[in-house]
Design a protein around this motif. Structure first.
Motif, PDB file in Angstrom:
ATOM      1  N   ALA A   1      19.624  10.337  24.915  1.00 20.25           N
ATOM      2  CA  ALA A   1      18.755  10.563  23.758  1.00 20.25           C
ATOM      3  C   ALA A   1      17.295  10.501  24.183  1.00 20.25           C
ATOM      4  O   ALA A   1      16.909   9.630  24.970  1.00 20.25           O
ATOM      5  CB  ALA A   1      19.037   9.522  22.684  1.00 20.25           C
ATOM      6  N   PRO A   2      16.439  11.399  23.708  1.00 18.06           N
ATOM      7  CA  PRO A   2      15.025  11.412  24.121  1.00 18.06           C
ATOM      8  C   PRO A   2      14.289  10.119  23.768  1.00 18.06           C
ATOM      9  O   PRO A   2      13.362   9.715  24.474  1.00 18.06           O
ATOM     10  CB  PRO A   2      14.440  12.615  23.383  1.00 18.06           C
ATOM     11  N   GLY A   3      14.711   9.467  22.686  1.00 11.98           N
ATOM     12  CA  GLY A   3      14.060   8.216  22.301  1.00 11.98           C
ATOM     13  C   GLY A   3      14.186   7.152  23.371  1.00 11.98           C
ATOM     14  O   GLY A   3      13.288   6.310  23.535  1.00 11.98           O
ATOM     15  N   ILE A   4      15.293   7.169  24.116  1.00 10.88           N
ATOM     16  CA  ILE A   4      15.489   6.187  25.190  1.00 10.88           C
ATOM     17  C   ILE A   4      14.489   6.430  26.312  1.00 10.88           C
ATOM     18  O   ILE A   4      13.938   5.491  26.887  1.00 10.88           O
ATOM     19  CB  ILE A   4      16.938   6.262  25.711  1.00 10.88           C
ATOM     20  N   VAL A   5      14.229   7.694  26.617  1.00  3.50           N
ATOM     21  CA  VAL A   5      13.237   8.022  27.645  1.00  3.50           C
ATOM     22  C   VAL A   5      11.857   7.564  27.193  1.00  3.50           C
ATOM     23  O   VAL A   5      11.095   6.968  27.964  1.00  3.50           O
ATOM     24  CB  VAL A   5      13.232   9.537  27.931  1.00  3.50           C
ATOM     25  N   VAL A   6      11.541   7.811  25.931  1.00  2.11           N
ATOM     26  CA  VAL A   6      10.247   7.373  25.388  1.00  2.11           C
ATOM     27  C   VAL A   6      10.118   5.855  25.512  1.00  2.11           C
ATOM     28  O   VAL A   6       9.085   5.334  25.952  1.00  2.11           O
ATOM     29  CB  VAL A   6      10.107   7.787  23.902  1.00  2.11           C
TER      30      VAL A   6
ATOM     31  N   GLY B   1       4.548   1.141  30.679  1.00  6.07           N
ATOM     32  CA  GLY B   1       3.116   1.334  30.518  1.00  6.07           C
ATOM     33  C   GLY B   1       2.634   2.721  30.867  1.00  6.07           C
ATOM     34  O   GLY B   1       1.434   2.946  31.068  1.00  6.07           O
ATOM     35  N   LEU B   2       3.563   3.677  30.939  1.00  2.00           N
ATOM     36  CA  LEU B   2       3.208   5.043  31.303  1.00  2.00           C
ATOM     37  C   LEU B   2       2.923   5.902  30.073  1.00  2.00           C
ATOM     38  O   LEU B   2       2.390   7.006  30.206  1.00  2.00           O
ATOM     39  CB  LEU B   2       4.348   5.684  32.108  1.00  2.00           C
ATOM     40  N   LEU B   3       3.282   5.397  28.901  1.00  2.00           N
ATOM     41  CA  LEU B   3       3.088   6.144  27.665  1.00  2.00           C
ATOM     42  C   LEU B   3       2.623   5.175  26.589  1.00  2.00           C
ATOM     43  O   LEU B   3       3.195   4.086  26.422  1.00  2.00           O
ATOM     44  CB  LEU B   3       4.407   6.813  27.243  1.00  2.00           C
ATOM     45  N   ASN B   4       1.576   5.559  25.886  1.00  2.00           N
ATOM     46  CA  ASN B   4       1.054   4.712  24.810  1.00  2.00           C
ATOM     47  C   ASN B   4       2.158   4.447  23.781  1.00  2.00           C
ATOM     48  O   ASN B   4       2.910   5.353  23.422  1.00  2.00           O
ATOM     49  CB  ASN B   4      -0.142   5.402  24.153  1.00  2.00           C
ATOM     50  N   VAL B   5       2.243   3.196  23.332  1.00  2.00           N
ATOM     51  CA  VAL B   5       3.317   2.824  22.401  1.00  2.00           C
ATOM     52  C   VAL B   5       3.223   3.569  21.071  1.00  2.00           C
ATOM     53  O   VAL B   5       4.183   3.565  20.288  1.00  2.00           O
ATOM     54  CB  VAL B   5       3.312   1.298  22.136  1.00  2.00           C
ATOM     55  N   LYS B   6       2.096   4.226  20.821  1.00  2.00           N
ATOM     56  CA  LYS B   6       1.941   4.987  19.573  1.00  2.00           C
ATOM     57  C   LYS B   6       2.355   6.445  19.727  1.00  2.00           C
ATOM     58  O   LYS B   6       2.451   7.166  18.725  1.00  2.00           O
ATOM     59  CB  LYS B   6       0.485   4.919  19.106  1.00  2.00           C
ATOM     60  N   PHE B   7       2.628   6.854  20.953  1.00  2.00           N
ATOM     61  CA  PHE B   7       2.914   8.263  21.200  1.00  2.00           C
ATOM     62  C   PHE B   7       4.430   8.525  21.246  1.00  2.00           C
ATOM     63  O   PHE B   7       5.220   7.720  21.725  1.00  2.00           O
ATOM     64  CB  PHE B   7       2.301   8.722  22.526  1.00  2.00           C
ATOM     65  N   CYS B   8       4.788   9.694  20.731  1.00  2.00           N
ATOM     66  CA  CYS B   8       6.157  10.244  20.845  1.00  2.00           C
ATOM     67  C   CYS B   8       7.236   9.429  20.129  1.00  2.00           C
ATOM     68  O   CYS B   8       8.429   9.618  20.380  1.00  2.00           O
ATOM     69  CB  CYS B   8       6.555  10.408  22.318  1.00  2.00           C
ATOM     70  N   ASN B   9       6.838   8.559  19.228  1.00  2.00           N
ATOM     71  CA  ASN B   9       7.843   7.748  18.543  1.00  2.00           C
ATOM     72  C   ASN B   9       8.723   8.565  17.597  1.00  2.00           C
ATOM     73  O   ASN B   9       9.801   8.112  17.204  1.00  2.00           O
ATOM     74  CB  ASN B   9       7.169   6.616  17.767  1.00  2.00           C
ATOM     75  N   ASP B  10       8.255   9.758  17.262  1.00  2.00           N
ATOM     76  CA  ASP B  10       9.082  10.599  16.400  1.00  2.00           C
ATOM     77  C   ASP B  10      10.289  11.168  17.147  1.00  2.00           C
ATOM     78  O   ASP B  10      11.192  11.749  16.540  1.00  2.00           O
ATOM     79  CB  ASP B  10       8.255  11.731  15.788  1.00  2.00           C
ATOM     80  N   LEU B  11      10.315  10.985  18.483  1.00  2.47           N
ATOM     81  CA  LEU B  11      11.490  11.383  19.248  1.00  2.47           C
ATOM     82  C   LEU B  11      12.599  10.312  19.177  1.00  2.47           C
ATOM     83  O   LEU B  11      13.730  10.570  19.576  1.00  2.47           O
ATOM     84  CB  LEU B  11      11.126  11.632  20.715  1.00  2.47           C
ATOM     85  N   LYS B  12      12.234   9.162  18.697  1.00  2.00           N
ATOM     86  CA  LYS B  12      13.221   8.090  18.577  1.00  2.00           C
ATOM     87  C   LYS B  12      14.039   8.273  17.302  1.00  2.00           C
ATOM     88  O   LYS B  12      13.511   8.669  16.263  1.00  2.00           O
ATOM     89  CB  LYS B  12      12.541   6.718  18.547  1.00  2.00           C
ATOM     90  N   GLN B  13      15.307   7.969  17.400  1.00  2.00           N
ATOM     91  CA  GLN B  13      16.152   7.976  16.211  1.00  2.00           C
ATOM     92  C   GLN B  13      16.064   6.613  15.549  1.00  2.00           C
ATOM     93  O   GLN B  13      16.169   5.579  16.210  1.00  2.00           O
ATOM     94  CB  GLN B  13      17.614   8.269  16.603  1.00  2.00           C
ATOM     95  N   ARG B  14      15.828   6.598  14.257  1.00  3.81           N
ATOM     96  CA  ARG B  14      15.678   5.340  13.522  1.00  3.81           C
ATOM     97  C   ARG B  14      16.950   5.065  12.722  1.00  3.81           C
ATOM     98  O   ARG B  14      17.558   5.981  12.154  1.00  3.81           O
ATOM     99  CB  ARG B  14      14.458   5.360  12.596  1.00  3.81           C
TER     100      ARG B  14
END
Length: 362
Positions: free
Chosen positions: A331-336, A343-356
């Motif tokens: 799942a892409p959310g796991i990569v995010v 620390g390679l990606l801001n915690v505010k970025f790409c969270n919409d790729l996570k499944q909630r």
């Protein structure tokens, strides 16, 4: 049919010795005479009269013959007296333990139908003790703080061990209803590959599937909502040598946290002992074994060689993350989540790729 709503429970106790004293007075019989008639020593008669000794069946038979009052009468008197004493002692114990009850999230537990909510505090304490399956608070001290449990816990907030133990107890009760084959390490290791392929599915599909895969290998998977003052996202422990539990709280409600917690727990089962206590944080936790479980989860979820190549390209756009996730079957959310953790990606970025996720009661 009569429905008795309130059964009278006296708050005083009349000892068999007091009754005996009245009977002797009515007969004009002295203690010494009763001793001679029964063969019981005068000292023991006095001890019974002062409620320092109990009336045994043997003594009751002698009283029946000397006084003409049935054996059952004396034995019932003694049993009733001892019951009242026990109830009085229990009332005092419950009163003393009410402070412990304040550390139990009663309201939350009642809302989820784990326990019944009652107005009387002592009765509420009894209800909680029944939930834990213990006679009194002293048994909680013996059982729960020393459980062989490894749970991933946020240490930045206040945690009540009593609340954590309530969450664990609910997991234990639910796990008891899951039929599992005897634990098989090879089967469990094999099942993880099948479960990893479920990360792209929705809960309606992956929850029953992962439970089935794990049960066939001797591991019960239960989902139990977190309670206040627990800060817990997952736990791993053994009910016995043949059955382990992975308990998940869905605390962070995103797929990256859920799947990492699951594989972290799986790492404890595969790598570590069945009698050890693992607590994540600064409270005596075995940091080496936590690191091993974390590393296991990372490697199981994302192949490290291809992940290192992806990281080196420094292309963390949503489309690139999604394409990489698809290429490794995750799942892409796991990569995010992994990129954010490193620390390679801001915690505010790409969270919409996570499944909630959310609980049905929410």
């Amino acid at each position: 049919m009569v429905d008795i709503q309130n059964e009278f429970q006296p708050d005083y106790a009349v000892s068999p010795g007091e009754v005996l004293s009245v009977e002797l007075e009515l007969r004009g019989m002295t203690q010494q005479e009763l001793a001679k008639r029964t063969g019981i020593t005068p000292k023991h008669i006095i001890s019974i009269l002062k409620a320092k000794s109990v009336i045994t069946p043997e003594t009751a038979i002698k009283f029946e013959r000397a006084l003409g009052m049935p054996v059952d009468y004396w034995l019932n008197l003694e049993a009733h007296y001892q019951e009242i004493l026990a109830r009085q002692a229990e009332e005092e114990r419950l009163e003393r333990d009410l402070d412990w009850l304040t550390r139990i999230p009663v309201n939350s537990m009642a809302k989820m139908n784990w326990i019944e909510k009652v107005k009387d505090k002592k009765q509420q304490l009894v209800e909680v003790l029944r939930f834990f399956g213990i006679a009194n608070v002293e048994q909680w001290d013996d059982m729960w703080p020393n459980l062989n449990v490894a749970y991933r816990q946020n240490q930045t907030h206040e945690v009540f061990p009593e609340a954590v133990s309530a969450w664990l107890r609910q997991g234990e009760l639910e796990a008891a209803d899951i039929n599992c084959a005897p634990y098989n390490k090879a089967k469990f290791r094999e099942s993880l590959d099948q479960i990893r392929a479920l990360t792209t599915e929705d809960p309606a599909h992956f929850v029953p599937a992962m439970r089935e895969h794990c049960a066939m290998a001797g591991v019960a998977v239960v989902f139990v909502p977190a309670l206040p003052k627990t800060g817990v996202s997952g736990a791993t422990r053994w009910l016995n040598k043949d059955k382990a539990i992975i308990q998940l709280s869905l605390r962070y409600k995103t797929d990256d946290h859920l799947w990492f917690t699951f594989f972290h727990a799986a790492g404890h089962i595969l790598l570590h002992g069945k009698k050890e206590l693992f607590l994540e944080g600064t409270n005596g936790l075995d940091q080496e074994k936590e690191h091993e479980a974390n590393t296991f989860a990372e490697h199981e979820l994302i192949p490290q060689k291809v992940f290192a190549k992806f990281i080196s390209d420094r292309d963390f756009k949503k489309t690139s993350i999604s394409a990489f996730a698809k290429s490794v079957g995750i799942a892409p959310g796991i990569v995010v989540g992994q990129l954010q953790h490193k620390g390679l990606l801001n915690v505010k970025f790409c969270n919409d790729l996570k499944q909630r996720f959310k609980w049905a009661h929410e």
